[in-house]
Structure formats: C-alpha cells, structure tokens
Scaffold this motif. Structure first.
Motif, PDB file in Angstrom:
ATOM      1  N   THR A 245      47.896  12.139 -49.284  1.00 35.55           N
ATOM      2  CA  THR A 245      48.945  13.730 -48.361  1.00 35.55           C
ATOM      3  C   THR A 245      49.723  12.614 -49.813  1.00 35.55           C
ATOM      4  N   CYS A 246      49.830  12.492 -51.043  1.00 34.24           N
ATOM      5  CA  CYS A 246      50.599  12.698 -52.348  1.00 34.24           C
ATOM      6  C   CYS A 246      50.202  13.227 -53.248  1.00 34.24           C
ATOM      7  N   SER A 247      50.955  12.557 -53.981  1.00 36.68           N
ATOM      8  CA  SER A 247      51.186  14.180 -55.493  1.00 36.68           C
ATOM      9  C   SER A 247      50.506  12.901 -56.381  1.00 36.68           C
ATOM     10  N   THR A 248      50.835  11.808 -56.698  1.00 37.70           N
ATOM     11  CA  THR A 248      50.190  10.755 -57.810  1.00 37.70           C
ATOM     12  C   THR A 248      48.855   9.741 -56.967  1.00 37.70           C
ATOM     13  N   PRO A 249      47.722   9.465 -57.817  1.00 37.73           N
ATOM     14  CA  PRO A 249      46.937   8.725 -57.099  1.00 37.73           C
ATOM     15  C   PRO A 249      47.479   7.444 -57.222  1.00 37.73           C
TER      16      PRO A 249
END
Length: 447
Positions: free
Chosen positions: A379-383
């Motif tokens: 649930t975050c934009s970038t790995p």
C-alpha cells in the motif's frame, strides 16, 4: 489516501460479519482456555479476525473450517504447504511410513536417494537435515564461524531467519539496535552481528572488507518485511564481495523457493556457498535441510577431525527422523517438479495482472511485487529498496481490514503482510475470485 475513518468503518463491519458467520470458532476459542491466549502456538493469535478461524481440513488449495466455511487458501500455512495441502504422493508415503516407525535415529532406505535429489535440485553436493529452518540457520552459523575462525555474521535490516538469536539486530536511524520485541533477550547481539540495509553496496563493502565476517546470511529477496527485490546486479556484487573477503555466502531459501525450481539461487543466480530450505520441502511435515559446497564440506570435515569429542551444539533427537526423510523424498520425487513450477508461475502472473488492473481502476497509489509464485500488494507508491523503507510503508490497520474483508468472502491471505502464494493446485477460478474480492474491498474502502 484512505482515511482512518474509512478503515475503521470497514474493519468494524467485517468484524461483525465474521462473528455472525463463525459461531463455532468463538465457542472453540472460549473452550481452549488451557492454551495460553487460547491457541496452542501464539502466532495463531496474530490473524486479524476477532478469533482465529479453526481449521477442520484442507486439500489442494482449499481449506474448510469447523464452521463449514470454505476458503481459497493463498496462505498455504505461510509457505509450509506451498505445493498444496496433502498432495496424494505425500499422503500415501506418510501413511505407509506411519506403520513402519516414525523415528529411529538411524538412516532409512530412501535417505541416499533423497540426498541425490537435493543435490540435483539445488546444485550443492552435501546435505544435512534438521527439524526446522530456524535450526538449520543456527547450525549454518555455527559451522561458518567454526571453519572461518571469525565471530561475526552479517544480516540485512528487517530480515527474519526464524528463531535465530543472531539475526535479531535492526537498524534505527542508521545505528544497530536490538529488536525491541524480543522476549527474554539477555545477550547483546551487536557484538557479533553486523546489520546493513539490503541493496546498499557501499555499506556491504565496508562491512565485509573489515575481514571479520564469517558469513552473510540472506534471503536473496527479502520476504519477511514485505517483499524487497534485489536491485539489478546487487546479488552478483554480494557474491563478488564475499569471494574477495573470504566470507561465506548463505542463502536462506525457505521462502524464495517460490522463485523457481531449485530456488532463487539456481533460477537467477548467484550460487551460494551454503543454502537453507525449510517449510515446504516436507509439504508441512516439520523438517528442513542445509546444503553446502564440496569446499565447505572439506573444511567442516577438517574441523571435525581437530576438535575434541562431544556435543557440537548442532542437532536435535528428532532431526532426520524417518517421517521427515519420507516426506521430503516424496515431495522432491513427485510434487516439487518443473511442471509444478510452470503452473505456479503462470498462475502468479495471472494474479499480478488482475491485482494491478484493480489497483489502477481504484485509483490507488499501490503496487504489486512478485517473487515467482509469491505475490504481494503493498500500500505504497514505489517498491521499497530495503527493510527500513519497507517497515516505514506498512499500514497495519489497513492491511488487517483488507485481510478480514477477504476472509469473510472465502479468501485467505497470510496473516503477515499481504502475501499470497500460488500452488500447483491453485485454480484460475480461485485466482479470479481473489481478484474480484480485492476489487470489492477497494470499493468498500472508497465508500
């Protein structure tokens, strides 16, 4: 961004739905007060449901509870049943062995062929059996320290290698700290454990060039702090730095066996000096193995010739018992096959595509990570690039609400993080139901 009120609303509604649908689980929980926290093992209390689901049976990739609920099982015993619940070949072999004795502290007839199967699959010639991967990792650390004459090991921030004291050191604001959640820890592990961030080549090089690290103990892809992929070239650099500094490289492939036949090291490289595999190697029967190169085996044998007689500090009475040997022989002979991986990887790709499509449709700034047959949405934009970043992105309340929503619709994810496993017997219909349930959950969170 999903607000706290939306998460709380979904969580409360799903908790009530769980209560209504699982009366026997609540009765069982009340009757099980003789167990500490009403469960025989405290991890079982970590599921996000008000009380744990109580299993009645499981077959292939489907689990049935005592309340008569059926679940598409993407947890699969947190990897122990990665290749499906009770594969027929395993069940038949165990039933036969059960009538012939379970533990002798002697080699068994299929032991020699099992070692050959392990060597063929994982590319290392010498093997030993333990009861758990935790025990295997502890044994490997002892051997590496003994044959190298070095006291320290190196682990990565956020790593988990089972109940292994030496690995419980984290980074906080760049400084090593004891893991705060440990129970009864009395020794300061920082004297003999060095911790750096995964994918940090500079920190790794500085640590190894000190010349006092016996081994690097690593998952080739981190899986226990969410999933953190290796940056391009990082593992080959790790291998090179270990070679340059006389440091042994240990891959804990207990989870990354999902990457492909032979695990991550065989599938993608590089080759380690030692490898550990637990959980799924016995299909759920408690057992694990560690393998090592011929050069490491020679050094181990030389050490054995030079040390005094007595207990080595390695092994337990039940290690390599007859049931465990039989289980692994059946799994490697008939269940863990290249054909099985073909099905698993195809199914995982279907799952990834479906989840990515629904995340985009919901307009969420989330992403999906895949390690072979192991899939996770974050649930975050970038790995995240390392364990520190992965820990910072975690949203426990949101993740718990999603898990409970899916469980109430007959879908089980692993209770730790958002991990999903695709087995050789997971059907496309099960994958599609998971994707549909996930889509419904995103809509509920946006209401």
């Amino acid at each position: 961004m999903i607000g706290d009120a939306a998460i709380a609303r979904v969580a409360a509604r799903e908790a009530e739905r769980f209560r209504a649908g699982n009366p026997r689980a609540f009765a069982h929980h009340a009757a099980a007060s003789g167990w500490f926290q009403s469960v025989p093992f405290h991890w079982m209390a970590d599921w996000p449901s008000p009380v744990p689901i109580v299993a009645a049976s499981a077959k292939d990739a489907t689990l049935t509870s005592i309340d008569g609920q059926t679940y598409d099982d993407f947890c699969l015993g947190d990897t122990a049943s990665l290749f499906g619940h009770s594969p027929p070949a395993l069940a038949a072999a165990l039933a036969k062995q059960a009538g012939e004795g379970l533990s002798y502290m002697l080699p068994t007839g299929c032991g020699a062929q099992l070692s050959d199967k392990l060597a063929a699959m994982f590319g290392l010639p010498q093997w030993q059996v333990t009861t758990t991967a935790s025990e295997a990792n502890r044994a490997v650390i002892r051997w590496c320290r003994a044959i190298s004459g070095r006291r320290k090991i190196l682990v990565f921030n956020g790593a988990y290698h089972g109940a292994v004291d030496d690995a419980f050191v984290d980074l906080k604001d760049g400084a090593p700290v004891m893991r705060a959640s440990l129970v009864g820890q009395v020794h300061d592990l920082r004297d003999t454990t060095v911790v750096v961030e995964f994918n940090d080549v500079e920190a790794l090089g500085i640590a190894l060039r000190g010349g006092d690290i016996a081994c690097v103990l690593a998952e080739p892809v981190m899986t226990n702090v969410g999933m953190v992929r290796d940056a391009p070239g990082y593992l080959s650099t790790l291998r090179r730095l270990c070679d340059e500094t006389g440091t042994l490289l240990v891959f804990d492939e207990t989870h990354t066996i999902s990457s492909g036949y032979g695990g991550h090291g065989v599938t993608h490289g590089p080759a380690p000096d030692l490898t550990v595999v637990g959980k799924s190697i016995g299909g759920g029967v408690p057992c694990a193995v560690y393998g090592f190169s011929a050069e490491v085996a020679e050094r181990m044998a030389a050490l054995n010739r030079s040390r005094p007689p007595g207990h080595s500090g390695i092994g337990t009475t039940l290690s390599a018992n007859a049931l465990a040997i039989t289980a692994m022989d059946a799994m490697l002979g008939e269940v863990i096959t290249a054909a099985a991986y073909h099905h698993m990887l195809r199914g995982a790709a279907r799952l990834v595509a479906g989840l990515e499509q629904e995340i985009a449709a919901a307009g969420f700034d989330w992403h999906v990570t895949q390690v072979g047959a192991r899939v996770e949405f974050l649930t975050c934009s970038t790995p995240p690039r390392n364990g520190g970043e992965a820990k910072a992105t975690m949203q426990p309340e949101l993740e718990a609400a999603i898990h409970l929503f899916l469980a109430n619709r007959g879908i089980l994810l692993a209770p730790f993080h958002n991990m999903m496993l695709v087995s050789p017997v997971t059907g496309d219909d099960q994958i599609d139901r998971l994707v549909d349930g996930f889509a419904d959950c995103t809509k509920a969170l946006k209401e």
